[in-house]
Design a protein around this motif. Structure first.
Motif, PDB file in Angstrom:
ATOM      1  N   MET A   1       0.843  -1.191   0.000  1.00 44.57           N
ATOM      2  CA  MET A   1       0.000   0.000   0.000  1.00 44.57           C
ATOM      3  C   MET A   1       0.884   1.249   0.000  1.00 44.57           C
ATOM      4  O   MET A   1       1.708   1.425   0.896  1.00 44.57           O
ATOM      5  CB  MET A   1      -0.875  -0.007   1.247  1.00 44.57           C
ATOM      6  CG  MET A   1      -1.709   1.251   1.434  1.00 44.57           C
ATOM      7  SD  MET A   1      -3.107   1.276   0.361  1.00 44.57           S
ATOM      8  CE  MET A   1      -4.175   2.384   1.265  1.00 44.57           C
ATOM      9  N   PRO A   2       0.790   2.114  -1.028  1.00 44.48           N
ATOM     10  CA  PRO A   2       1.632   3.318  -1.046  1.00 44.48           C
ATOM     11  C   PRO A   2       1.354   4.203   0.167  1.00 44.48           C
ATOM     12  O   PRO A   2       0.210   4.386   0.567  1.00 44.48           O
ATOM     13  CB  PRO A   2       1.204   4.021  -2.338  1.00 44.48           C
ATOM     14  CG  PRO A   2       0.628   2.939  -3.193  1.00 44.48           C
ATOM     15  CD  PRO A   2      -0.046   2.012  -2.229  1.00 44.48           C
TER      16      PRO A   2
ATOM     17  N   GLU B   1       0.855   6.388  -8.807  1.00 49.13           N
ATOM     18  CA  GLU B   1       0.661   6.724 -10.210  1.00 49.13           C
ATOM     19  C   GLU B   1       0.017   5.578 -10.977  1.00 49.13           C
ATOM     20  O   GLU B   1      -0.836   5.772 -11.844  1.00 49.13           O
ATOM     21  CB  GLU B   1       1.997   7.103 -10.868  1.00 49.13           C
ATOM     22  CG  GLU B   1       2.662   8.337 -10.291  1.00 49.13           C
ATOM     23  CD  GLU B   1       3.504   8.044  -9.064  1.00 49.13           C
ATOM     24  OE1 GLU B   1       3.485   6.877  -8.594  1.00 49.13           O
ATOM     25  OE2 GLU B   1       4.182   8.956  -8.565  1.00 49.13           O
ATOM     26  N   VAL B   2       0.415   4.359 -10.645  1.00 52.16           N
ATOM     27  CA  VAL B   2      -0.114   3.177 -11.327  1.00 52.16           C
ATOM     28  C   VAL B   2      -1.621   3.074 -11.111  1.00 52.16           C
ATOM     29  O   VAL B   2      -2.383   2.782 -12.038  1.00 52.16           O
ATOM     30  CB  VAL B   2       0.579   1.901 -10.810  1.00 52.16           C
ATOM     31  CG1 VAL B   2      -0.046   0.658 -11.426  1.00 52.16           C
ATOM     32  CG2 VAL B   2       2.066   1.955 -11.110  1.00 52.16           C
ATOM     33  N   PHE B   3      -2.062   3.351  -9.902  1.00 53.92           N
ATOM     34  CA  PHE B   3      -3.480   3.207  -9.573  1.00 53.92           C
ATOM     35  C   PHE B   3      -4.282   4.409 -10.048  1.00 53.92           C
ATOM     36  O   PHE B   3      -5.476   4.288 -10.322  1.00 53.92           O
ATOM     37  CB  PHE B   3      -3.630   3.002  -8.066  1.00 53.92           C
ATOM     38  CG  PHE B   3      -2.844   1.830  -7.557  1.00 53.92           C
ATOM     39  CD1 PHE B   3      -3.358   0.552  -7.638  1.00 53.92           C
ATOM     40  CD2 PHE B   3      -1.571   1.994  -7.042  1.00 53.92           C
ATOM     41  CE1 PHE B   3      -2.632  -0.543  -7.197  1.00 53.92           C
ATOM     42  CE2 PHE B   3      -0.824   0.915  -6.598  1.00 53.92           C
ATOM     43  CZ  PHE B   3      -1.364  -0.366  -6.678  1.00 53.92           C
ATOM     44  N   ARG B   4      -3.626   5.550 -10.157  1.00 50.10           N
ATOM     45  CA  ARG B   4      -4.279   6.747 -10.694  1.00 50.10           C
ATOM     46  C   ARG B   4      -4.694   6.533 -12.139  1.00 50.10           C
ATOM     47  O   ARG B   4      -5.737   7.023 -12.588  1.00 50.10           O
ATOM     48  CB  ARG B   4      -3.294   7.920 -10.604  1.00 50.10           C
ATOM     49  CG  ARG B   4      -3.764   9.221 -11.224  1.00 50.10           C
ATOM     50  CD  ARG B   4      -2.593  10.159 -11.430  1.00 50.10           C
ATOM     51  NE  ARG B   4      -1.661   9.635 -12.430  1.00 50.10           N
ATOM     52  CZ  ARG B   4      -0.474  10.168 -12.692  1.00 50.10           C
ATOM     53  NH1 ARG B   4      -0.060  11.214 -11.994  1.00 50.10           N
ATOM     54  NH2 ARG B   4       0.307   9.662 -13.619  1.00 50.10           N
ATOM     55  N   ASP B   5      -3.893   5.778 -12.859  1.00 43.86           N
ATOM     56  CA  ASP B   5      -4.102   5.614 -14.290  1.00 43.86           C
ATOM     57  C   ASP B   5      -4.679   4.257 -14.680  1.00 43.86           C
ATOM     58  O   ASP B   5      -4.961   4.020 -15.858  1.00 43.86           O
ATOM     59  CB  ASP B   5      -2.773   5.800 -15.037  1.00 43.86           C
ATOM     60  CG  ASP B   5      -2.162   7.176 -14.787  1.00 43.86           C
ATOM     61  OD1 ASP B   5      -2.936   8.135 -14.617  1.00 43.86           O
ATOM     62  OD2 ASP B   5      -0.925   7.282 -14.738  1.00 43.86           O
TER      63      ASP B   5
ATOM     64  N   GLY C   1      -8.116   3.789  -7.673  1.00 44.05           N
ATOM     65  CA  GLY C   1      -7.447   5.067  -7.860  1.00 44.05           C
ATOM     66  C   GLY C   1      -8.022   5.987  -8.909  1.00 44.05           C
ATOM     67  O   GLY C   1      -7.922   7.200  -8.770  1.00 44.05           O
ATOM     68  N   ARG C   2      -8.610   5.454  -9.963  1.00 42.19           N
ATOM     69  CA  ARG C   2      -9.129   6.344 -11.003  1.00 42.19           C
ATOM     70  C   ARG C   2     -10.335   7.125 -10.494  1.00 42.19           C
ATOM     71  O   ARG C   2     -11.127   6.627  -9.691  1.00 42.19           O
ATOM     72  CB  ARG C   2      -9.497   5.540 -12.250  1.00 42.19           C
ATOM     73  CG  ARG C   2      -8.288   4.988 -12.972  1.00 42.19           C
ATOM     74  CD  ARG C   2      -8.634   4.333 -14.297  1.00 42.19           C
ATOM     75  NE  ARG C   2      -9.537   3.198 -14.153  1.00 42.19           N
ATOM     76  CZ  ARG C   2      -9.619   2.206 -15.028  1.00 42.19           C
ATOM     77  NH1 ARG C   2      -8.836   2.221 -16.120  1.00 42.19           N
ATOM     78  NH2 ARG C   2     -10.469   1.215 -14.864  1.00 42.19           N
ATOM     79  N   HIS C   3     -10.472   8.356 -10.974  1.00 37.19           N
ATOM     80  CA  HIS C   3     -11.519   9.249 -10.489  1.00 37.19           C
ATOM     81  C   HIS C   3     -12.912   8.652 -10.670  1.00 37.19           C
ATOM     82  O   HIS C   3     -13.728   8.631  -9.731  1.00 37.19           O
ATOM     83  CB  HIS C   3     -11.406  10.594 -11.221  1.00 37.19           C
ATOM     84  CG  HIS C   3     -12.333  11.647 -10.706  1.00 37.19           C
ATOM     85  ND1 HIS C   3     -13.631  11.794 -11.159  1.00 37.19           N
ATOM     86  CD2 HIS C   3     -12.167  12.616  -9.766  1.00 37.19           C
ATOM     87  CE1 HIS C   3     -14.206  12.802 -10.532  1.00 37.19           C
ATOM     88  NE2 HIS C   3     -13.343  13.320  -9.683  1.00 37.19           N
ATOM     89  N   ALA C   4     -13.209   8.147 -11.865  1.00 39.72           N
ATOM     90  CA  ALA C   4     -14.538   7.581 -12.115  1.00 39.72           C
ATOM     91  C   ALA C   4     -14.791   6.369 -11.232  1.00 39.72           C
ATOM     92  O   ALA C   4     -15.904   6.173 -10.726  1.00 39.72           O
ATOM     93  CB  ALA C   4     -14.671   7.211 -13.591  1.00 39.72           C
ATOM     94  N   ASP C   5     -13.757   5.542 -11.036  1.00 40.40           N
ATOM     95  CA  ASP C   5     -13.913   4.359 -10.189  1.00 40.40           C
ATOM     96  C   ASP C   5     -14.139   4.758  -8.731  1.00 40.40           C
ATOM     97  O   ASP C   5     -14.942   4.141  -8.020  1.00 40.40           O
ATOM     98  CB  ASP C   5     -12.674   3.465 -10.291  1.00 40.40           C
ATOM     99  CG  ASP C   5     -12.482   2.880 -11.686  1.00 40.40           C
ATOM    100  OD1 ASP C   5     -13.453   2.885 -12.474  1.00 40.40           O
ATOM    101  OD2 ASP C   5     -11.366   2.420 -11.981  1.00 40.40           O
ATOM    102  N   ALA C   6     -13.425   5.785  -8.280  1.00 40.53           N
ATOM    103  CA  ALA C   6     -13.576   6.244  -6.895  1.00 40.53           C
ATOM    104  C   ALA C   6     -14.998   6.719  -6.640  1.00 40.53           C
ATOM    105  O   ALA C   6     -15.631   6.346  -5.634  1.00 40.53           O
ATOM    106  CB  ALA C   6     -12.585   7.364  -6.600  1.00 40.53           C
TER     107      ALA C   6
ATOM    108  N   LEU D   1      -8.180   8.854  -2.475  1.00 33.53           N
ATOM    109  CA  LEU D   1      -8.603  10.175  -2.924  1.00 33.53           C
ATOM    110  C   LEU D   1      -7.450  10.921  -3.581  1.00 33.53           C
ATOM    111  O   LEU D   1      -7.650  11.697  -4.531  1.00 33.53           O
ATOM    112  CB  LEU D   1      -9.144  10.978  -1.738  1.00 33.53           C
ATOM    113  CG  LEU D   1     -10.279  10.314  -0.942  1.00 33.53           C
ATOM    114  CD1 LEU D   1     -10.750  11.253   0.167  1.00 33.53           C
ATOM    115  CD2 LEU D   1     -11.442   9.935  -1.847  1.00 33.53           C
ATOM    116  N   SER D   2      -6.227  10.673  -3.110  1.00 33.32           N
ATOM    117  CA  SER D   2      -5.043  11.324  -3.698  1.00 33.32           C
ATOM    118  C   SER D   2      -4.884  10.934  -5.157  1.00 33.32           C
ATOM    119  O   SER D   2      -4.642  11.786  -6.024  1.00 33.32           O
ATOM    120  CB  SER D   2      -3.785  10.927  -2.924  1.00 33.32           C
ATOM    121  OG  SER D   2      -3.854  11.330  -1.585  1.00 33.32           O
ATOM    122  N   ALA D   3      -4.991   9.634  -5.444  1.00 33.16           N
ATOM    123  CA  ALA D   3      -4.845   9.168  -6.822  1.00 33.16           C
ATOM    124  C   ALA D   3      -5.984   9.681  -7.683  1.00 33.16           C
ATOM    125  O   ALA D   3      -5.768  10.141  -8.818  1.00 33.16           O
ATOM    126  CB  ALA D   3      -4.780   7.638  -6.851  1.00 33.16           C
ATOM    127  N   ALA D   4      -7.208   9.598  -7.178  1.00 33.97           N
ATOM    128  CA  ALA D   4      -8.369  10.041  -7.956  1.00 33.97           C
ATOM    129  C   ALA D   4      -8.261  11.517  -8.318  1.00 33.97           C
ATOM    130  O   ALA D   4      -8.669  11.929  -9.408  1.00 33.97           O
ATOM    131  CB  ALA D   4      -9.647   9.786  -7.165  1.00 33.97           C
TER     132      ALA D   4
END
Length: 393
Positions: A8-9, A23-27, A45-50, A306-309
């Motif tokens: 877990m980052p 970054e990996v989970f953001r994208d 991590g992606r905004h839509a998924d969050a 939330l950081s990644a999203a």
């Protein structure tokens, strides 16, 4: 567990950037990560998924579920974090008791008292001969004062509840220390609530005590746990946003120049960029749910970052890593999303929109009193922040 499951980052190579590895989970789609206790959970991590996860009633906030990701070193006890860890209908029932206290209209009525508190704290800070600690002298006392006035908690006790909050929110702490801190807060608030039930006061806790603490509706113990949640969240989050936001603005003179003319835009970008709920929001799937093309099994845990999203380049225009208040608004999730979105979001925004412009207007020469690399951050806290911020002006 697969040997190459990433951890877990948590640590930030750039203290004002993303935790390393997010970054990996953001994208990308949700993926399994290894928690500190060796268990695995899904990281979203992606905004839509969050937003999808946080708005989905099939996904539970109940922290007593066996697979619920444990981010705080305290045992899960039903109600320990009040409605924050309840599902509907119980969550909605308790949240509605507070809804009238956190409307935009009620929040805006606090503006004069917040402005007065900001000016008084700045008067005291700027009267000092030498460097001041922006955290201790301004960023922490301001939201502490505001939440005390709102709830009806004596500000004279701020040192006690500030220390207890830090111990409770330290994810690396000995569980015994975190539990003891939570118990001290509960004992303190139990006495306070009992007095308000006996003799209601004209403040949030007094009004809720008078209107809601009746048989079959809300117990005194439930109000105590509600008060503990509001007291901790009401000062820790905004305090860290004010100190981190000040540091980021000092490092970004082009964005600082926008503050006086458009404080709300700068505030929203600070919230997006900093995303101080450091580790994310834990959840558990009640039944199989597809998220971003991946099936999360019934009973499996998730953590929504939330950081990644808030750094998802597919959602936010321009460079998602850049701090840019001129970007098109993108509906950040710094306050969460859905039924459990932060009930105090309007208050936090108001405090930031008043405090930051006044700070830099009163101290136009504000600068760090130490090299930037010597600033001490708090990566061990569930709410990311700064331990101290020495400044001159």
């Amino acid at each position: 567990m697969h040997a190459d499951t990433p951890e877990m980052p948590s640590k930030r190579e750039d203290p004002l950037g993303l935790p390393v590895g997010l970054e990996v989970f953001r994208d990308g789609p949700p993926a399994k990560v290894r928690m500190a206790d060796g268990s695995t959970t899904w990281l979203v991590g992606r905004h839509a998924d969050a937003r999808s996860v946080l708005a989905d009633p099939r996904i539970s906030a109940d922290d007593t579920h066996p697979a619920y990701p444990k981010l705080l070193p305290v045992p899960a006890e039903k109600g320990a974090l009040s409605f924050l860890r309840f599902d509907d209908p119980e969550h909605g029932r308790m949240r509605r008791m507070l809804a009238a206290e956190f409307t935009v209209r009620r929040t805006n009525a606090l503006r004069p008292s917040i402005e007065e508190a900001v000016d008084r704290l700045l008067d005291d800070m700027l009267a000092k001969d030498g460097p001041a600690d922006l955290v201790a002298d301004f960023a922490l006392p301001l939201p502490s004062l505001v939440i005390c006035v709102l709830l009806g908690v004596p500000y004279a006790d701020h040192g006690f509840f500030q220390r207890a909050s830090l111990e409770f929110l330290n994810v690396e702490a000995d569980p015994a220390i975190a539990i003891a801190a939570a118990e001290r807060l509960q004992e303190y608030l139990t006495r306070l609530i009992a007095a308000k039930v006996a003799d209601p006061t004209d403040d949030l806790l007094g009004r809720v005590a008078a209107a809601q603490v009746v048989p079959g509706h809300l117990t005194e113990e439930e109000l105590v746990l509600m008060a503990r949640l509001l007291l901790i969240a009401g000062h820790e989050t905004t305090a860290n946003m004010l100190s981190l936001g000040t540091l980021l603005l000092l490092k970004s003179p082009d964005q600082l120049a926008r503050l006086a003319a458009d404080a709300p835009a700068v505030t929203e970008e600070l919230l997006r960029h900093l995303s101080i709920v450091h580790f994310g929001l834990p959840r558990t799937a009640r039944e199989p749910v597809e998220v971003g093309g991946v099936t999360i099994g019934a009973g499996e845990g998730l953590v929504v970052s939330l950081s990644a999203a808030n750094r998802d380049g597919a959602h936010f225009a321009g460079d998602p890593e850049a701090f840019d208040a001129a970007r098109e608004p993108g509906h950040h999730v710094a306050f969460g999303f859905g039924a459990h979105q932060c009930i105090g979001a309007a208050l936090a925004r108001l405090e930031m929109n008043i405090a930051l412009p006044r700070l830099f207007a009163r101290a136009p020469g504000l600068a760090l009193a130490i090299p930037p690399e010597d600033v001490v951050f708090r990566p061990e806290q569930f709410v990311y922040g700064i331990a101290a911020l020495p400044v001159t002006w």
